[in-house]
Design a protein around this motif. Sequence first.
Motif, PDB file in Angstrom:
ATOM      1  N   TRP A  10     -16.811  11.988 -44.173  1.00  0.00           N
ATOM      2  CA  TRP A  10     -16.977  11.513 -42.796  1.00  0.00           C
ATOM      3  C   TRP A  10     -17.437  12.642 -41.884  1.00  0.00           C
ATOM      4  N   LEU A  11     -16.847  13.827 -42.064  1.00  0.00           N
ATOM      5  CA  LEU A  11     -17.281  14.976 -41.268  1.00  0.00           C
ATOM      6  C   LEU A  11     -18.714  15.371 -41.603  1.00  0.00           C
ATOM      7  N   LEU A  12     -19.089  15.288 -42.885  1.00  0.00           N
ATOM      8  CA  LEU A  12     -20.472  15.585 -43.255  1.00  0.00           C
ATOM      9  C   LEU A  12     -21.430  14.566 -42.652  1.00  0.00           C
ATOM     10  N   GLY A  13     -20.970  13.319 -42.559  1.00  0.00           N
ATOM     11  CA  GLY A  13     -21.819  12.289 -41.966  1.00  0.00           C
ATOM     12  C   GLY A  13     -22.074  12.502 -40.488  1.00  0.00           C
ATOM     13  N   THR A  14     -21.145  13.158 -39.792  1.00  0.00           N
ATOM     14  CA  THR A  14     -21.348  13.413 -38.363  1.00  0.00           C
ATOM     15  C   THR A  14     -22.477  14.399 -38.091  1.00  0.00           C
ATOM     16  N   VAL A  15     -22.846  15.175 -39.110  1.00  0.00           N
ATOM     17  CA  VAL A  15     -23.960  16.117 -38.969  1.00  0.00           C
ATOM     18  C   VAL A  15     -25.130  15.684 -39.853  1.00  0.00           C
ATOM     19  N   ASP A  16     -25.183  14.369 -40.152  1.00  0.00           N
ATOM     20  CA  ASP A  16     -26.297  13.765 -40.894  1.00  0.00           C
ATOM     21  C   ASP A  16     -26.457  14.335 -42.300  1.00  0.00           C
ATOM     22  N   ILE A  17     -25.349  14.643 -42.969  1.00  0.00           N
ATOM     23  CA  ILE A  17     -25.375  15.064 -44.368  1.00  0.00           C
ATOM     24  C   ILE A  17     -24.830  13.923 -45.209  1.00  0.00           C
ATOM     25  N   GLU A  18     -25.569  13.548 -46.236  1.00  0.00           N
ATOM     26  CA  GLU A  18     -25.166  12.428 -47.070  1.00  0.00           C
ATOM     27  C   GLU A  18     -23.864  12.747 -47.801  1.00  0.00           C
ATOM     28  N   GLY A  19     -23.037  11.716 -47.936  1.00  0.00           N
ATOM     29  CA  GLY A  19     -21.757  11.896 -48.592  1.00  0.00           C
ATOM     30  C   GLY A  19     -21.897  12.348 -50.038  1.00  0.00           C
ATOM     31  N   ILE A  20     -20.933  13.117 -50.516  1.00  0.00           N
ATOM     32  CA  ILE A  20     -20.953  13.709 -51.851  1.00  0.00           C
ATOM     33  C   ILE A  20     -19.921  13.010 -52.720  1.00  0.00           C
ATOM     34  N   ASP A  21     -20.315  12.736 -53.950  1.00  0.00           N
ATOM     35  CA  ASP A  21     -19.372  12.196 -54.931  1.00  0.00           C
ATOM     36  C   ASP A  21     -18.610  13.380 -55.530  1.00  0.00           C
ATOM     37  N   TRP A  22     -17.541  13.787 -54.851  1.00  0.00           N
ATOM     38  CA  TRP A  22     -16.840  15.020 -55.196  1.00  0.00           C
ATOM     39  C   TRP A  22     -16.264  14.972 -56.608  1.00  0.00           C
ATOM     40  N   GLU A  23     -15.786  13.832 -57.032  1.00  0.00           N
ATOM     41  CA  GLU A  23     -15.107  13.763 -58.321  1.00  0.00           C
ATOM     42  C   GLU A  23     -16.064  13.853 -59.499  1.00  0.00           C
ATOM     43  N   LEU A  63      -7.534  11.979 -51.336  1.00  0.00           N
ATOM     44  CA  LEU A  63      -7.938  11.113 -50.232  1.00  0.00           C
ATOM     45  C   LEU A  63      -8.959  11.796 -49.336  1.00  0.00           C
ATOM     46  N   LEU A  64      -8.781  13.087 -49.087  1.00  0.00           N
ATOM     47  CA  LEU A  64      -9.727  13.805 -48.236  1.00  0.00           C
ATOM     48  C   LEU A  64     -11.116  13.867 -48.858  1.00  0.00           C
ATOM     49  N   PHE A  65     -11.177  14.026 -50.197  1.00  0.00           N
ATOM     50  CA  PHE A  65     -12.460  14.138 -50.888  1.00  0.00           C
ATOM     51  C   PHE A  65     -12.932  12.794 -51.451  1.00  0.00           C
ATOM     52  N   GLY A  66     -12.404  11.706 -50.952  1.00  0.00           N
ATOM     53  CA  GLY A  66     -12.851  10.391 -51.410  1.00  0.00           C
ATOM     54  C   GLY A  66     -14.331  10.172 -51.128  1.00  0.00           C
ATOM     55  N   ARG A  67     -15.003   9.473 -52.040  1.00  0.00           N
ATOM     56  CA  ARG A  67     -16.451   9.292 -51.894  1.00  0.00           C
ATOM     57  C   ARG A  67     -16.801   8.344 -50.753  1.00  0.00           C
ATOM     58  N   ASP A  68     -16.044   7.261 -50.606  1.00  0.00           N
ATOM     59  CA  ASP A  68     -16.414   6.236 -49.628  1.00  0.00           C
ATOM     60  C   ASP A  68     -15.676   6.395 -48.304  1.00  0.00           C
ATOM     61  N   TYR A  69     -14.396   6.749 -48.357  1.00  0.00           N
ATOM     62  CA  TYR A  69     -13.602   6.781 -47.130  1.00  0.00           C
ATOM     63  C   TYR A  69     -12.919   8.128 -46.907  1.00  0.00           C
TER      64      TYR A  69
END
Length: 332
Positions: A171-184, A160-166
């Motif tokens: 979310w923390l990366l988005g707060t510093v303007d870093i695009e979300g990562i597809d961790w899986e 859940l923490l490494f979910g791509r969308d939610y």
Amino acid sequence: MAVTNRTPRPAVPGGAPADGADSAAAVRRRARRSRRYRRDLRWSPYAYIAPFFLFFAVFGLFPLLYTGWAALHRVELTAPTDMEWAGLRNFTRLLGDDFFWNALGNTFVIGVVSTVPQLLMALGIAHLLNYRLRGSMFFRVAVLTPYATSVAAATLVFVLLFGRDYGMVNWLLGTVDIEGIDWENGPWSAKLAVSTIVIWRWTGYNALIYLAAMQAVPHDLYESAALDGASRWQQFRHVTVPSLRPTILFTCVVSTIGATQLFGEPLLFSGSAGASGGADHQYQTLGLYLYEQGWVNLHLGRASAIAWTMFLILLVIAAVNALIARRLRADQ
């Protein structure tokens, strides 16, 4: 009526007459008790440890020998008694199998990425807990909590923490303007995510091992270093770390063995991928590859060969550990 003078028999303690028959019986009883005592003293330790060896023979030695025999045959899980001799074919096949080398590489990368930060963090946490802190017992129990947590529960939370969308990490990366990562699905991000789960679970366990070793270091060494003007950092570098070299070596070996057998975390990291370790096998470890060959593809002989290959790798690690430990003892 005539009275006959009879000499009374000499009495023994307890009031029993001490005739020859009774004395012989007492001697025999003492001899039997002595023999039983000697037998008990000799065989009782073996009886106490017998359950361990019995369970080891059933659940350890027999599976090891059986998989070794199965590795030399072509056998399917659906018919484990129908064996066809293959010799070393299952082992030589692994050398040309790209999926095996991919799993071996993933195991090595995840092992390094998880073991190095884990042990460094454990060493720092143990150093902090070694000082007299208020509520130190609470912190010692707290750092061990992740180790006591179920692998399934911990992995599902990290999914859940490494979910791509939610996921919270994106979310923390988005707060510093870093695009979300597809961790899986990322080739490196998936390995990093799985390594994070391993780090979270085992850091506290290793920290308590280091803490126990630190508490065995003589305080005279720290006092001498303080009198020489050494700071706490210098004491840690020149007193604590050299004293912990055998313990650090032990944790390195144990962590390496655990990384070689890594199974639960990558299996549960993606429920849909299962034993394949992602769509492109990007985080499939040797444990997952063994499971895929044996319980998904039903090739019991190939799975047994993989298991014995892992066992040989662990023997090499043990040999390297013995060599390094011998050199450390020679340097002391």
